[in-house]
Design an enzyme around this catalytic site. Structure first.
Site, short mmCIF file in Angstrom:
data_model
loop_
_atom_site.label_atom_id
_atom_site.label_comp_id
_atom_site.label_asym_id
_atom_site.label_seq_id
_atom_site.Cartn_x
_atom_site.Cartn_y
_atom_site.Cartn_z
N GLU A 1 0.83 -1.21 0.00
CA GLU A 1 0.00 0.00 0.00
C GLU A 1 0.87 1.26 0.00
O GLU A 1 0.56 2.23 -0.68
CB GLU A 1 -0.95 0.01 1.21
CG GLU A 1 -2.06 -1.02 1.13
CD GLU A 1 -2.98 -0.82 -0.08
OE1 GLU A 1 -3.02 0.28 -0.65
OE2 GLU A 1 -3.64 -1.80 -0.46
N THR B 1 2.59 5.48 -7.41
CA THR B 1 3.43 4.59 -8.22
C THR B 1 2.53 3.52 -8.84
O THR B 1 1.59 3.07 -8.19
CB THR B 1 4.49 3.89 -7.32
OG1 THR B 1 5.16 4.89 -6.56
CG2 THR B 1 5.51 3.13 -8.14
N LEU C 1 12.00 4.97 -6.68
CA LEU C 1 10.55 4.90 -6.46
C LEU C 1 9.96 6.28 -6.16
O LEU C 1 8.75 6.48 -6.25
CB LEU C 1 10.27 3.93 -5.29
CG LEU C 1 8.96 3.16 -5.26
CD1 LEU C 1 8.62 2.51 -6.59
CD2 LEU C 1 9.03 2.08 -4.19
N TYR D 1 9.33 10.11 -4.06
CA TYR D 1 8.64 10.52 -2.82
C TYR D 1 9.31 9.87 -1.60
O TYR D 1 8.76 9.00 -0.94
CB TYR D 1 7.16 10.13 -2.87
CG TYR D 1 6.41 10.82 -3.99
CD1 TYR D 1 5.90 12.11 -3.82
CD2 TYR D 1 6.25 10.20 -5.21
CE1 TYR D 1 5.24 12.74 -4.85
CE2 TYR D 1 5.59 10.83 -6.25
CZ TYR D 1 5.08 12.11 -6.07
OH TYR D 1 4.43 12.72 -7.08
N CYS E 1 -18.46 -2.72 -17.49
CA CYS E 1 -18.64 -2.35 -16.08
C CYS E 1 -19.86 -3.06 -15.48
O CYS E 1 -20.96 -3.00 -16.04
CB CYS E 1 -18.82 -0.84 -15.98
SG CYS E 1 -19.09 -0.28 -14.30
#
Ligand code: SF4
Length: 356
Positions: free
Chosen positions: A49, A55, A92, A94, A212
């Protein structure tokens, strides 16, 4: 609003769709695994998470495997030097996430005996775990009937109900609407199903409404206004400012000065220049702000530079005087040693380009 019968039917159709079409991800416990008694591992879900924020799941997967190999459990991660974690995280982005990852692992080990707390409320108190992550971990790992709302879920819900309030003001309203759907029986599967629906079917620009499970219940689809939701403020045009710089040369030397510490480009070097104004100043007004009266030559082209909050157009004047009068005397061939912002480098490049 939807009736409770509609809500129950929509939950079920989404879960059925997820069973058929939901993504298989390295950290994911699919419904059939869950039915077979496989439990989601909080450390693995937490890692995924945090890595998936800002990302893609594809990029995050490689890092997830790398981290689990290096630090198979939260105690290993807590005991690792922070520099090792930062190095493993490199690429990656941040980087606050990596710093918080280490902090969180330490808190879990020091205060919770190496076991992640099992409620959304307590998870929320851990470093780097926000509303969304806490709800996702509690729902997926501990079957707590949480309300997991990320950007994908906001898009789906805003379209189902045609939420007219603009983002981000609409967030609490969307959260309440999403909460009515959250499944008390299969919270983890439901949350992952809804996120998958947002990521792969209810896409921002080209929603695949034909695929959907909620097509018939969706108000935006009914009116063919899917891409109008979530409502966002129209982007306003970036304001424009104008000014001038003075490129003053003596042989291979140019005149630079330092900007004040406070304000935009604070402490950086610059060519002497005028104030930047919202209304274009005429030539006489610009030259009145020159460092000295003289024979100024105005270049045909202007410098255009886009800052976050405005676009700047600079007129460039050139002249020649003795370097003795320069504030800071900079060798044109050694400009790399000066903290010149790209705006000034553009102006210097324009002033020094050979005539066509
Ligand atoms: S019908 Fe279309 S717009 Fe509505 S939720 Fe489904 S994919 Fe999104």
């Amino acid at each position: 609003m939807k009736s409770s019968q509609q809500i129950i039917a929509m939950r079920q159709s989404l879960l059925d769709w997820y069973q058929r079409e939901g993504r298989t991800l390295p950290w994911r416990i699919r419904p059939e695994d869950r039915a077979a008694g496989v439990m989601a591992h909080p450390y693995e879900i937490w890692l995924s998470e945090i890595m998936c924020q800002q990302t893609t799941t594809t990029a995050a997967s490689a890092y997830w495997h790398k981290f689990l190999k290096a630090w198979p459990n939260v105690a290993d991660l807590a005991a690792a030097p922070r520099d090792d974690i930062m190095t493993a995280w490199a690429g990656l982005g941040y980087y606050a996430r990596a710093r918080n990852l280490h902090k969180c692992a330490k808190v879990v080990c020091e205060q919770y005996g190496g076991v992640f707390p099992d409620s959304e409320e307590e998870l929320l108190t851990l470093p780097g775990i926000g509303l969304y992550s806490a709800a996702a971990i509690a729902g997926i790992c501990y079957n707590e009937p949480t309300n997991v709302v990320d950007g994908n879920v906001e898009r789906v819900i805003s379209r189902i109900f045609c939420v007219e309030t603009q983002m981000p003001k609409a967030k609490p309203e969307i959260r309440i609407l999403a909460g009515e759907f959250a499944d008390p029986q299969h919270p983890g599967d439901y949350a992952q199903a809804l996120m998958d629906l947002g990521a792969h079917v209810c896409k921002p620009k080209n929603p695949k409404c034909g695929d959907c499970p909620w097509e018939l219940e969706c108000t935006a689809h009914k009116f063919d206004t899917m891409v109008d939701y979530p409502k966002r403020k129209l982007k306003t045009e970036r304001p424009v400012r104008y000014g001038a710089v003075f490129f003053i040369k003596d042989a291979g030397q140019i005149w630079l000065r330092q900007r004040p510490d406070k304000g935009l480009l604070g402490g950086m070097m610059e060519l002497p220049g005028t104030e930047w104004t919202e209304v274009k100043t005429d030539i006489d007004g610009l030259l009145a702000q020159a460092p000295f009266p003289g024979n100024w030559l105005q270049l045909d082209s202007e410098v255009k530079h886009v800052f976050t909050h405005f676009t700047l157009f600079l007129t460039v004047f050139t002249a020649q005087i003795s370097a003795e009068r320069f504030d800071i005397c900079a060798n044109l061939n050694m400009l790399d040693i000066y903290a010149l912002p790209s705006l000034m480098r553009k102006a210097i490049a324009l002033a020094t380009q050979p005539p066509h």
